[in-house]
Design an enzyme around this catalytic site. Structure first.
Site, PDB file in Angstrom:
ATOM      1  CG  ASP A  56       3.775   4.903 -71.693  1.00 39.27           C
ATOM      2  OD1 ASP A  56       3.987   3.685 -71.740  1.00 39.27           O
ATOM      3  OD2 ASP A  56       4.577   5.714 -71.173  1.00 39.27           O
ATOM      4  NE  ARG A 114       3.573  -1.097 -70.681  1.00 38.18           N
ATOM      5  CZ  ARG A 114       4.067   0.133 -70.890  1.00 38.18           C
ATOM      6  NH1 ARG A 114       3.326   1.215 -70.648  1.00 38.18           N
ATOM      7  NH2 ARG A 114       5.279   0.287 -71.374  1.00 38.18           N
TER       8      ARG A 114
HETATM    9  P1  FDA Z   1      -2.077  -2.479 -57.163  1.00 38.84           P
HETATM   10  O1  FDA Z   1      -2.086  -1.002 -57.292  1.00 38.84           O
HETATM   11  O2  FDA Z   1      -3.253  -3.141 -56.586  1.00 38.84           O
HETATM   12  O3  FDA Z   1      -0.804  -2.933 -56.439  1.00 38.84           O
HETATM   13  C1  FDA Z   1      -0.460  -4.253 -56.073  1.00 38.84           C
HETATM   14  C2  FDA Z   1       0.665  -4.175 -55.068  1.00 38.84           C
HETATM   15  O4  FDA Z   1       1.823  -3.509 -55.617  1.00 38.84           O
HETATM   16  C3  FDA Z   1       0.270  -3.367 -53.837  1.00 38.84           C
HETATM   17  O5  FDA Z   1       0.760  -4.064 -52.712  1.00 38.84           O
HETATM   18  C4  FDA Z   1       0.964  -2.034 -53.995  1.00 38.84           C
HETATM   19  O6  FDA Z   1       1.380  -1.531 -52.735  1.00 38.84           O
HETATM   20  C5  FDA Z   1       2.149  -2.338 -54.889  1.00 38.84           C
HETATM   21  N1  FDA Z   1       2.297  -1.240 -55.850  1.00 38.84           N
HETATM   22  C6  FDA Z   1       1.498  -0.961 -56.878  1.00 38.84           C
HETATM   23  N2  FDA Z   1       1.910   0.132 -57.542  1.00 38.84           N
HETATM   24  C7  FDA Z   1       2.985   0.568 -56.909  1.00 38.84           C
HETATM   25  C8  FDA Z   1       3.817   1.681 -57.095  1.00 38.84           C
HETATM   26  N3  FDA Z   1       3.624   2.550 -58.077  1.00 38.84           N
HETATM   27  N4  FDA Z   1       4.833   1.857 -56.238  1.00 38.84           N
HETATM   28  C9  FDA Z   1       4.997   1.007 -55.242  1.00 38.84           C
HETATM   29  N5  FDA Z   1       4.226  -0.075 -54.989  1.00 38.84           N
HETATM   30  C10 FDA Z   1       3.242  -0.298 -55.803  1.00 38.84           C
HETATM   31  N6  FDA Z   1      -0.907   3.033 -66.247  1.00 38.84           N
HETATM   32  C11 FDA Z   1      -1.506   3.764 -67.220  1.00 38.84           C
HETATM   33  O7  FDA Z   1      -2.572   4.325 -66.992  1.00 38.84           O
HETATM   34  N7  FDA Z   1      -0.923   3.868 -68.455  1.00 38.84           N
HETATM   35  C12 FDA Z   1       0.240   3.241 -68.767  1.00 38.84           C
HETATM   36  O8  FDA Z   1       0.717   3.360 -69.900  1.00 38.84           O
HETATM   37  C13 FDA Z   1       0.866   2.472 -67.757  1.00 38.84           C
HETATM   38  N8  FDA Z   1       2.040   1.829 -67.978  1.00 38.84           N
HETATM   39  C14 FDA Z   1       2.539   0.975 -67.037  1.00 38.84           C
HETATM   40  C15 FDA Z   1       3.671   0.214 -67.309  1.00 38.84           C
HETATM   41  C16 FDA Z   1       4.122  -0.736 -66.396  1.00 38.84           C
HETATM   42  C17 FDA Z   1       5.332  -1.566 -66.745  1.00 38.84           C
HETATM   43  C18 FDA Z   1       3.429  -0.907 -65.172  1.00 38.84           C
HETATM   44  C19 FDA Z   1       3.858  -1.954 -64.177  1.00 38.84           C
HETATM   45  C20 FDA Z   1       2.352  -0.123 -64.871  1.00 38.84           C
HETATM   46  C21 FDA Z   1       1.908   0.823 -65.773  1.00 38.84           C
HETATM   47  N9  FDA Z   1       0.827   1.637 -65.477  1.00 38.84           N
HETATM   48  C22 FDA Z   1       0.256   2.387 -66.481  1.00 38.84           C
HETATM   49  C23 FDA Z   1       0.341   1.753 -64.076  1.00 38.84           C
HETATM   50  C24 FDA Z   1      -0.755   0.758 -63.801  1.00 38.84           C
HETATM   51  O9  FDA Z   1      -1.911   1.130 -64.507  1.00 38.84           O
HETATM   52  C25 FDA Z   1      -1.099   0.693 -62.307  1.00 38.84           C
HETATM   53  O10 FDA Z   1      -1.481   1.946 -61.865  1.00 38.84           O
HETATM   54  C26 FDA Z   1       0.041   0.198 -61.422  1.00 38.84           C
HETATM   55  O11 FDA Z   1       0.746  -0.852 -62.023  1.00 38.84           O
HETATM   56  C27 FDA Z   1      -0.512  -0.340 -60.092  1.00 38.84           C
HETATM   57  O12 FDA Z   1      -1.397  -1.405 -60.309  1.00 38.84           O
HETATM   58  P2  FDA Z   1      -1.059  -2.925 -59.896  1.00 38.84           P
HETATM   59  O13 FDA Z   1      -1.675  -3.788 -60.916  1.00 38.84           O
HETATM   60  O14 FDA Z   1       0.377  -3.076 -59.695  1.00 38.84           O
HETATM   61  O15 FDA Z   1      -1.901  -3.212 -58.610  1.00 38.84           O
END
Ligand code: FDA
Length: 307
Positions: free
Chosen positions: A125, A175
């Site tokens: 991560d 990732r």
């Molecule tokens: P965005 O935040 O714009 O969300 C898009 C939509 O999804 C919105 O409608 C929102 O409401 C919904 N949504 C997003 N996140 C949500 C949540 N947590 N709960 C509920 N609804 C949500 N970051 C990091 O810094 N280091 C890491 O190692 C990782 N590892 C990681 C693994 C995996 C499998 C995922 C999916 C994410 C991560 N992240 C992470 C977190 C990532 O950086 C990011 O903060 C979140 O995925 C939210 O970003 P989105 O791209 O989903 O878009």
């Protein structure tokens, strides 16, 4: 983010711990490995792979880091004996990065060896910016000997294009996510559209370099761009997977649509006793979860008072 959400986000540290604990139960698989494995089994049954994360970061002494290694070994054993489709995700600060870098490297090597013997993948991560360089460099160094490891790149970081180039040169599995920590503008883009555009740019570079990519997002705009790139560049189904977080408010219908369309999907499954830091980060990012839970708590209290 609406005004109420923003207000909740800034007051998250003041939310009483029991409430944070209640919230955490919505997106943490459980307090122990058995509960986490039950979640992995359910996800596998619906066509998704998983990656298990033992909660805990920034350990304060070497014995805690040692316990983290032991827990990862227990997890890898159980995943293998139960024949589940899941790897693990590891934070270097949970293995003592802040205490002793060489000991930390030794710890991650022990996990990688144990995982390799059980044919499992270990994703490292990405944490906040003080750890970015050390984390990328560790993965680059280890990848030569351990093909079962990969990195995480955060699209909000200004440096990420250079990191992608370094990782792509060695075909390291990446990732790609937006990034969840609160960073100063000096190191991270703050504009939502710029972060999205950077994400698409980095994703295209990774695909063109032939890296295996974990497209980690719930943002349908980015999912659409990923599908467009897969189509236009002819990326094989074995060259990428979508990744999403476990839990309430995360877009489960989108997950099901992608699985139904035959794309690989992996869900991040955190478990353990150290739920506080992870929960606070998730709450700050998505205060709607707190709103749902507050509504539940109020409803529960009203029911109790009616009795
Ligand atoms: P965005 O935040 O714009 O969300 C898009 C939509 O999804 C919105 O409608 C929102 O409401 C919904 N949504 C997003 N996140 C949500 C949540 N947590 N709960 C509920 N609804 C949500 N970051 C990091 O810094 N280091 C890491 O190692 C990782 N590892 C990681 C693994 C995996 C499998 C995922 C999916 C994410 C991560 N992240 C992470 C977190 C990532 O950086 C990011 O903060 C979140 O995925 C939210 O970003 P989105 O791209 O989903 O878009």
């Amino acid at each position: 983010m609406g005004l109420l959400d923003r207000a909740i986000a800034t007051t998250v540290p003041a939310i009483p711990k029991p409430l944070v604990r209640k919230v955490s139960s919505r997106y943490i698989a459980g307090r122990n490995l058995r509960e986490a494995v039950r979640t992995v089994r359910q996800l596998n049954a619906e066509g998704s792979a998983a990656t298990l994360d033992v909660l805990g970061e920034g350990v304060r002494d070497v014995s805690q880091a040692e316990e983290t290694v032991r827990e990862y070994k227990r997890a890898l054993d159980l995943l293998a004996t139960e024949n589940l489709n899941s790897g693990v995700s590891v934070k270097l600060t949970a293995l003592g990065l802040d205490l002793d870098q060489s000991q930390c490297r030794n710890n991650i090597k022990r996990i990688l060896e144990y995982a390799a013997a059980r044919d499992r993948f270990v994703r490292v991560d990405m944490e906040d910016s003080p750890y970015t360089e050390r984390t990328i460099q560790t993965v680059l160094d280890l990848h030569a000997d351990y093909g079962n490891t990969g990195a995480v790149v955060q699209a909000y970081m200004r440096r990420s294009v250079f990191d992608v180039e370094r990782l792509a040169e060695r075909k390291v599995s990446v990732r790609l996510c937006k990034g969840i920590y609160v960073e100063p503008r000096r190191v991270a883009y703050k504009n939502f559209d710029v972060v999205r555009e950077n994400y698409v740019w980095l994703l295209e570079k990774l695909f063109r370099a032939g890296c295996y990519v974990g497209v980690a997002t719930h943002d349908e705009y980015l999912v659409w761009h990923a599908l467009r790139l897969v189509h236009d560049l002819g990326v094989p189904g074995s060259g990428y997977e979508f990744q999403m977080l476990l839990g309430l408010g995360v877009d489960e219908p989108l997950r099901k649509i992608l699985v139904g369309a035959g794309h690989r999907m992996r869900v991040y499954v955190p478990y353990g006793e150290q739920w506080y830091e992870y929960s606070v980060r998730r709450l700050k990012e998505n205060p709607k979860v707190a709103t749902y839970v507050t509504r539940d708590v109020v409803a529960e209290m009203a029911n109790y008072l009616r009795r």
